[in-house]
Design an enzyme around this catalytic site. Structure first.
Site, mmCIF file in Angstrom:
data_model
loop_
_atom_site.group_PDB
_atom_site.id
_atom_site.type_symbol
_atom_site.label_atom_id
_atom_site.label_comp_id
_atom_site.label_asym_id
_atom_site.label_seq_id
_atom_site.Cartn_x
_atom_site.Cartn_y
_atom_site.Cartn_z
ATOM 1 N N HIS A 168 -29.491 -30.007 -0.015
ATOM 2 C CA HIS A 168 -28.876 -29.692 1.281
ATOM 3 C C HIS A 168 -29.209 -28.261 1.692
ATOM 4 C CE1 HIS A 168 -25.512 -32.654 0.026
ATOM 5 N NE2 HIS A 168 -26.179 -33.240 1.018
ATOM 6 N N SER A 184 -25.335 -35.925 -3.540
ATOM 7 C CA SER A 184 -24.037 -35.450 -4.036
ATOM 8 C C SER A 184 -23.403 -36.483 -4.960
ATOM 9 C CB SER A 184 -23.101 -35.168 -2.860
ATOM 10 O OG SER A 184 -23.581 -34.107 -2.087
#
Length: 159
Positions: free
Chosen positions: A17, A127
């Site tokens: 990210h 994640s």
């Protein structure tokens, strides 16, 4: 001012990210990181905790604003006059879904979506995968910013 948004749940933010946000921050004057609020999902970190972690790890970029959003991303964009969404693509499977979303968003509001290929180092990273591996004691320290790894380790230790 050239503005873009990088949306996601960021539970937690990973180096993948961060790579996309950093690259977007070099292309735009302001990059909004929009942390999605999903009432139907129970995150490991609260939305406020995610926002704090993202602010901390993007502080050096100098042009990143972090806030939460609920509802349609195009409404978030309209309210802030953001003409572009920046999304990272890890694999062809990401493209199928993201292309549909990009076409829908453009049809609803004219907002453009720019796809950024993920750094190959992070092409497998999510994640969810990080949380799963960490839950079972795997070392994910190289996949997260140090402060995020510390927060994840602490949170999993509380469980």
């Amino acid at each position: 001012m050239r503005r873009a948004v990088c949306p996601g749940s960021f539970d937690p933010i990973t180096n993948g990210h961060l790579d996309i946000i950093q690259r977007a921050s070099r292309l735009y004057d302001v990059v909004h990181v929009a942390v999605m609020i999903n009432q139907s999902k129970k995150g490991l970190f609260t939305v406020d905790e995610r926002i704090d972690l993202i602010r901390e790890v993007t502080a050096d970029f100098g042009n990143v604003e972090v806030e939460s959003f609920h509802g349609l991303l195009v409404d978030f964009c309209k309210q802030r006059e953001i003409p572009a969404i920046v999304k990272g693509l890890r694999a062809v499977s990401d493209f199928d879904y993201e292309l549909q979303m990009a076409q829908m968003n453009n049809g609803l509001s004219g907002v453009e979506t720019l796809f950024v290929p993920t750094n190959p180092t992070y092409s497998f990273l999510s994640s969810s995968l990080v949380k799963e591996v960490a839950t079972w004691g795997g070392d994910v320290s190289h996949l997260l910013p140090p402060t995020v790894h510390e927060a994840l380790t602490k949170r999993l230790g509380e469980r």
